[in-house]
Design a protein around this motif. Structure first.
Motif, PDB file in Angstrom:
ATOM      1  N   TRP A 142       0.832  -1.207   0.000  1.00  0.00           N
ATOM      2  CA  TRP A 142       0.000   0.000   0.000  1.00  0.00           C
ATOM      3  C   TRP A 142       0.872   1.265   0.000  1.00  0.00           C
ATOM      4  CZ3 TRP A 142      -4.241   2.111  -1.343  1.00  0.00           C
ATOM      5  CH2 TRP A 142      -4.693   3.295  -0.765  1.00  0.00           C
ATOM      6  N   GLU A 143       1.978   1.248   0.739  1.00  0.00           N
ATOM      7  CA  GLU A 143       2.874   2.408   0.767  1.00  0.00           C
ATOM      8  C   GLU A 143       3.460   2.694  -0.619  1.00  0.00           C
ATOM      9  OE1 GLU A 143       4.884   3.144   5.059  1.00  0.00           O
ATOM     10  OE2 GLU A 143       5.499   1.290   4.075  1.00  0.00           O
ATOM     11  N   LYS A 144       3.790   1.633  -1.365  1.00  0.00           N
ATOM     12  CA  LYS A 144       4.300   1.848  -2.715  1.00  0.00           C
ATOM     13  C   LYS A 144       3.230   2.450  -3.606  1.00  0.00           C
ATOM     14  CE  LYS A 144       7.725  -0.155  -4.525  1.00  0.00           C
ATOM     15  NZ  LYS A 144       8.719  -0.981  -5.216  1.00  0.00           N
ATOM     16  N   MET A 145       2.001   1.942  -3.483  1.00  0.00           N
ATOM     17  CA  MET A 145       0.896   2.531  -4.233  1.00  0.00           C
ATOM     18  C   MET A 145       0.741   4.007  -3.881  1.00  0.00           C
ATOM     19  SD  MET A 145      -2.114  -0.351  -4.002  1.00  0.00           S
ATOM     20  CE  MET A 145      -2.113  -1.822  -5.032  1.00  0.00           C
ATOM     21  N   LYS A 146       0.749   4.274  -2.592  1.00  0.00           N
ATOM     22  CA  LYS A 146       0.557   5.646  -2.102  1.00  0.00           C
ATOM     23  C   LYS A 146       1.667   6.574  -2.601  1.00  0.00           C
ATOM     24  CE  LYS A 146       0.181   8.154   2.298  1.00  0.00           C
ATOM     25  NZ  LYS A 146       0.177   8.022   3.771  1.00  0.00           N
ATOM     26  N   GLU A 147       2.900   6.095  -2.541  1.00  0.00           N
ATOM     27  CA  GLU A 147       4.043   6.904  -2.973  1.00  0.00           C
ATOM     28  C   GLU A 147       3.936   7.277  -4.451  1.00  0.00           C
ATOM     29  OE1 GLU A 147       8.847   6.193  -3.653  1.00  0.00           O
ATOM     30  OE2 GLU A 147       7.759   4.917  -2.238  1.00  0.00           O
ATOM     31  N   ILE A 148       3.572   6.312  -5.277  1.00  0.00           N
ATOM     32  CA  ILE A 148       3.463   6.563  -6.720  1.00  0.00           C
ATOM     33  C   ILE A 148       2.309   7.508  -7.024  1.00  0.00           C
ATOM     34  CG2 ILE A 148       2.975   5.484  -8.958  1.00  0.00           C
ATOM     35  CD1 ILE A 148       4.351   2.911  -7.691  1.00  0.00           C
ATOM     36  N   ASN A 188      -0.015   0.674 -15.822  1.00  0.00           N
ATOM     37  CA  ASN A 188       1.445   0.715 -15.897  1.00  0.00           C
ATOM     38  C   ASN A 188       2.156   0.367 -14.603  1.00  0.00           C
ATOM     39  OD1 ASN A 188       1.598   1.468 -18.673  1.00  0.00           O
ATOM     40  ND2 ASN A 188       0.927   3.521 -18.092  1.00  0.00           N
ATOM     41  N   TYR A 189       1.441   0.328 -13.493  1.00  0.00           N
ATOM     42  CA  TYR A 189       2.055  -0.058 -12.223  1.00  0.00           C
ATOM     43  C   TYR A 189       1.422  -1.339 -11.669  1.00  0.00           C
ATOM     44  CZ  TYR A 189       4.283   4.482 -12.423  1.00  0.00           C
ATOM     45  OH  TYR A 189       5.037   5.555 -12.827  1.00  0.00           O
ATOM     46  N   MET A 190       0.092  -1.395 -11.668  1.00  0.00           N
ATOM     47  CA  MET A 190      -0.586  -2.607 -11.203  1.00  0.00           C
ATOM     48  C   MET A 190      -0.614  -3.696 -12.262  1.00  0.00           C
ATOM     49  SD  MET A 190      -3.845  -1.014  -9.136  1.00  0.00           S
ATOM     50  CE  MET A 190      -4.386  -2.635  -8.561  1.00  0.00           C
ATOM     51  N   ALA A 191      -0.299  -3.347 -13.512  1.00  0.00           N
ATOM     52  CA  ALA A 191      -0.393  -4.284 -14.651  1.00  0.00           C
ATOM     53  C   ALA A 191      -1.809  -4.836 -14.758  1.00  0.00           C
ATOM     54  CB  ALA A 191       0.629  -5.414 -14.519  1.00  0.00           C
ATOM     55  N   MET A 192      -2.784  -3.985 -14.489  1.00  0.00           N
ATOM     56  CA  MET A 192      -4.192  -4.368 -14.489  1.00  0.00           C
ATOM     57  C   MET A 192      -4.940  -3.532 -15.527  1.00  0.00           C
ATOM     58  SD  MET A 192      -6.860  -4.196 -11.257  1.00  0.00           S
ATOM     59  CE  MET A 192      -6.979  -2.387 -11.254  1.00  0.00           C
ATOM     60  N   PRO A 193      -5.376  -4.140 -16.611  1.00  0.00           N
ATOM     61  CA  PRO A 193      -6.088  -3.372 -17.638  1.00  0.00           C
ATOM     62  C   PRO A 193      -7.449  -2.926 -17.128  1.00  0.00           C
ATOM     63  CG  PRO A 193      -6.231  -5.708 -18.109  1.00  0.00           C
ATOM     64  CD  PRO A 193      -5.309  -5.576 -16.938  1.00  0.00           C
ATOM     65  N   LEU A 250       5.261  -2.746  -7.959  1.00  0.00           N
ATOM     66  CA  LEU A 250       4.639  -2.585  -6.644  1.00  0.00           C
ATOM     67  C   LEU A 250       5.143  -3.581  -5.604  1.00  0.00           C
ATOM     68  CD1 LEU A 250       0.934  -1.886  -7.693  1.00  0.00           C
ATOM     69  CD2 LEU A 250       2.663  -0.235  -6.966  1.00  0.00           C
ATOM     70  N   ALA A 251       6.112  -4.394  -5.965  1.00  0.00           N
ATOM     71  CA  ALA A 251       6.607  -5.407  -5.038  1.00  0.00           C
ATOM     72  C   ALA A 251       7.539  -4.782  -4.003  1.00  0.00           C
ATOM     73  CB  ALA A 251       7.343  -6.503  -5.803  1.00  0.00           C
ATOM     74  N   PRO A 252       7.277  -4.972  -2.700  1.00  0.00           N
ATOM     75  CA  PRO A 252       8.190  -4.444  -1.669  1.00  0.00           C
ATOM     76  C   PRO A 252       9.588  -5.038  -1.791  1.00  0.00           C
ATOM     77  CG  PRO A 252       6.091  -5.073  -0.689  1.00  0.00           C
ATOM     78  CD  PRO A 252       6.084  -5.593  -2.105  1.00  0.00           C
ATOM     79  N   GLU A 284       7.724 -17.404  -2.854  1.00  0.00           N
ATOM     80  CA  GLU A 284       6.718 -17.721  -3.859  1.00  0.00           C
ATOM     81  C   GLU A 284       5.340 -17.294  -3.363  1.00  0.00           C
ATOM     82  OE1 GLU A 284       5.460 -21.926  -4.784  1.00  0.00           O
ATOM     83  OE2 GLU A 284       6.282 -21.366  -6.747  1.00  0.00           O
ATOM     84  N   THR A 285       5.018 -17.628  -2.114  1.00  0.00           N
ATOM     85  CA  THR A 285       3.726 -17.257  -1.541  1.00  0.00           C
ATOM     86  C   THR A 285       3.556 -15.751  -1.480  1.00  0.00           C
ATOM     87  OG1 THR A 285       3.708 -19.280  -0.207  1.00  0.00           O
ATOM     88  CG2 THR A 285       2.221 -17.513   0.474  1.00  0.00           C
ATOM     89  N   LYS A 286       4.629 -15.025  -1.200  1.00  0.00           N
ATOM     90  CA  LYS A 286       4.560 -13.567  -1.069  1.00  0.00           C
ATOM     91  C   LYS A 286       4.706 -12.836  -2.406  1.00  0.00           C
ATOM     92  CE  LYS A 286       5.728 -12.920   3.764  1.00  0.00           C
ATOM     93  NZ  LYS A 286       6.558 -12.163   4.723  1.00  0.00           N
ATOM     94  N   GLY A 287       4.880 -13.589  -3.472  1.00  0.00           N
ATOM     95  CA  GLY A 287       4.842 -12.984  -4.798  1.00  0.00           C
ATOM     96  C   GLY A 287       6.069 -12.201  -5.207  1.00  0.00           C
ATOM     97  N   VAL A 288       7.215 -12.493  -4.603  1.00  0.00           N
ATOM     98  CA  VAL A 288       8.447 -11.786  -4.988  1.00  0.00           C
ATOM     99  C   VAL A 288       8.753 -12.101  -6.450  1.00  0.00           C
ATOM    100  CG1 VAL A 288      10.920 -11.596  -4.560  1.00  0.00           C
ATOM    101  CG2 VAL A 288       9.326 -11.787  -2.633  1.00  0.00           C
ATOM    102  N   PRO A 289       8.895 -11.079  -7.301  1.00  0.00           N
ATOM    103  CA  PRO A 289       8.996 -11.321  -8.755  1.00  0.00           C
ATOM    104  C   PRO A 289      10.180 -12.169  -9.196  1.00  0.00           C
ATOM    105  CG  PRO A 289       8.446  -9.025  -8.322  1.00  0.00           C
ATOM    106  CD  PRO A 289       8.774  -9.638  -6.994  1.00  0.00           C
TER     107      PRO A 289
END
Length: 490
Positions: free
Chosen positions: A45-51, A200-205, A297-299, A353-358
């Motif tokens: 959420w902080e990354k979202m907020k910062e952007i 462009n950040y969430m990769a969500m169309p 958006l990955a921490p 893997e569970t935490k989605g680290v790219p």
């Protein structure tokens, strides 16, 4: 981490709830309907907020803060607004507690009743427009472009972490303008900001459009929206921007003197996104193994796991990998070197893997000897042995590739699940059997919209900006100005 998630195909709701817990994002609070956002979830959420905050400031907005408590009389001033939120409001009636007669607890002091009840902020239009009335006298005071990062309370009976909770975090923009055209341009601009962030950040169309009259924000003349499709085919409203006309200016008598000295009511907008975006992010990309995060958006964008026996081997790996870590950090990549000897490498692989680290990089003694490192990508689960020389640039390129792949993958899924219906029977069959978005003609009336909702549970998600094809309503046969998008929704 060993326990498997329920498969999405078996029970999508259980999968989502389990994933939020296993990925350490959030948990239910003891306060009914509220949530605790845990550090890893809050970091996203902080990354979202910062952007987003940077984007708001780039478009001329300044942050401010207004009280969480709103006098009840303020909500009463704008009739449509109070009607829209009345059933969701939490009300403060007293200002003090006292020790009970038994001396083992506290009770509300009946003598401390407020003269006027206070509403816990469901949204801030009313209290902000009270302030705008003090700030605005002349055209020279306009435009005012304010954003607030805050929490709000909307009393929800059925809750789900991130998607619908009684208290949630959000940002709310509020602006005042001298002309209608300026206000509309502002509302449209902020919708574009949200759409850009989503894609462009969430990769969500997302699909941009207008809400119908019955789905508009309470007190708005027009609501612009972005709608996204989740993996179960349901829609999720990801952001809204509202043209408020002069409704709040008239309710709070906010006028300005124009260049000719004539008194005019100002024109307004409001716009916002919330922690609901966290739910959207989870449901757009994640799989049966856990969270999948777009690198933007990955921490933790890269997790590096040394595989070693003893301090001497760890020291050799650390010496070799440190320049790579420094090179990645210089490029703005967030890296975690996990040399915690309390956890085995297999446990760490499963955790990341569970935490989605790219990206995950593993390196052991054999890799050191061969000048290689194992690099795994979370989105496709592919693993490759990569030459150690230049591995930093390989990872940087891979992060860009993952970001692009996630957007393309989710866009392909969305497009495959938009279908046209040309009759009501066809519409019902698609909604029941296939789900997704259904593009169909509607006669523009609230009555027909309500009928469709009651009979199918599908709602009009938006009137897309791109749909201009005239036709006839699938239900009534009356003229239709264009197709609209229906879906079952969160």
């Amino acid at each position: 981490m060993a326990q498997k998630l329920t498969k999405r195909s078996e029970d999508y709701s259980s999968w989502y709830n389990e994933l939020v817990g296993k990925a350490d994002l959030a948990e239910h609070s003891d306060v009914r309907g509220c949530m605790v956002i845990k550090p890893y979830g809050f970091a996203i959420w902080e990354k979202m907020k910062e952007i987003l905050d940077a984007k708001f400031k780039e478009t001329g907005h300044s942050n401010a803060y207004f009280p969480i408590f709103i006098p009840k009389s303020y909500l009463s001033k704008e009739a449509a607004h109070v009607d829209g939120f009345a059933k969701e409001c939490a009300v403060v009636t007293h200002y003090r507690l006292k020790t009970n007669e038994a001396g083992d607890g506290v009770v509300v002091d009946p003598d401390a009743k407020l003269e006027e009840e206070l509403i816990v902020r469901p949204t801030s239009e009313t209290i902000i427009w009270n302030s705008f009335g003090k700030w605005i006298q002349s055209y020279r005071d306009l435009p005012i472009k304010i954003n607030q990062w805050a929490n709000v309370v909307r009393w929800e009976l059925r809750t789900r972490l991130f998607l619908r909770t009684a208290e949630f975090l959000w940002q709310e923009g509020h602006t005042a303008h001298a002309t209608k055209a300026e206000a509309i341009a502002e509302a449209e601009q902020m919708l574009e900001v949200y759409a850009d962030f989503a894609e462009n950040y969430m990769a969500m169309p997302v699909i941009k459009g207008l809400k119908t009259e019955s789905e508009r924000f309470a007190g708005a003349d027009e609501t612009y929206c972005i709608e996204a499709m989740m993996q179960d085919g349901k829609a999720l409203q990801a952001g809204t921007s509202h043209f408020l006309g002069q409704n709040f200016a008239k309710a709070f008598d906010v006028k300005f003197s124009d260049k000719e000295g004539k008194q005019e009511h100002v024109w307004a907008t409001s716009w916002g996104v919330s922690t609901r975006l966290m739910g959207a992010l989870i449901m757009t990309h994640s799989d049966d193994e856990g969270l999948v995060l777009p690198p933007a958006l990955a921490p933790i964008q890269v997790a590096i796991i040394p595989i070693y026996k003893g301090e001497e081997q760890l020291a050799a790996i650390t010496e070799k990998i440190t320049p790579v870590i420094e090179a990645l950090k210089k490029q703005g990549v967030s890296v975690k070197f996990d040399d915690d000897d309390n956890r085995r490498p297999g446990w760490k692989f499963a955790e990341y893997e569970t935490k989605g680290v790219p990206v995950r990089l593993a390196i052991g003694q054999r890799d050191l000897a061969n000048g290689k490192a194992e690099v795994a990508r979370r989105d496709t689960k592919e693993k490759n042995l990569v030459d150690f020389e230049g591995v930093d640039q390989y990872i940087i390129n891979l992060l860009d590739e993952i970001q692009e792949n996630l957007l393309n993958r989710s866009k392909a899924f969305r497009d495959e699940n938009i279908r046209e219906a040309n009759s009501y029977d066809e519409f019902k069959e698609i909604i029941e059997k296939d789900g997704g978005f259904v593009s169909a003609h509607w006669d523009g009336t609230i009555e027909t919209e309500e009928q469709i909702k009651n009979e199918t549970k599908a709602t009009i998600r938006c009137i897309p900006f791109t749909e201009k094809e005239e036709g006839t309503c699938m239900v009534t046969g009356k003229p239709s100005k264009g197709r609209v998008l229906f879906a079952k929704a969160y």
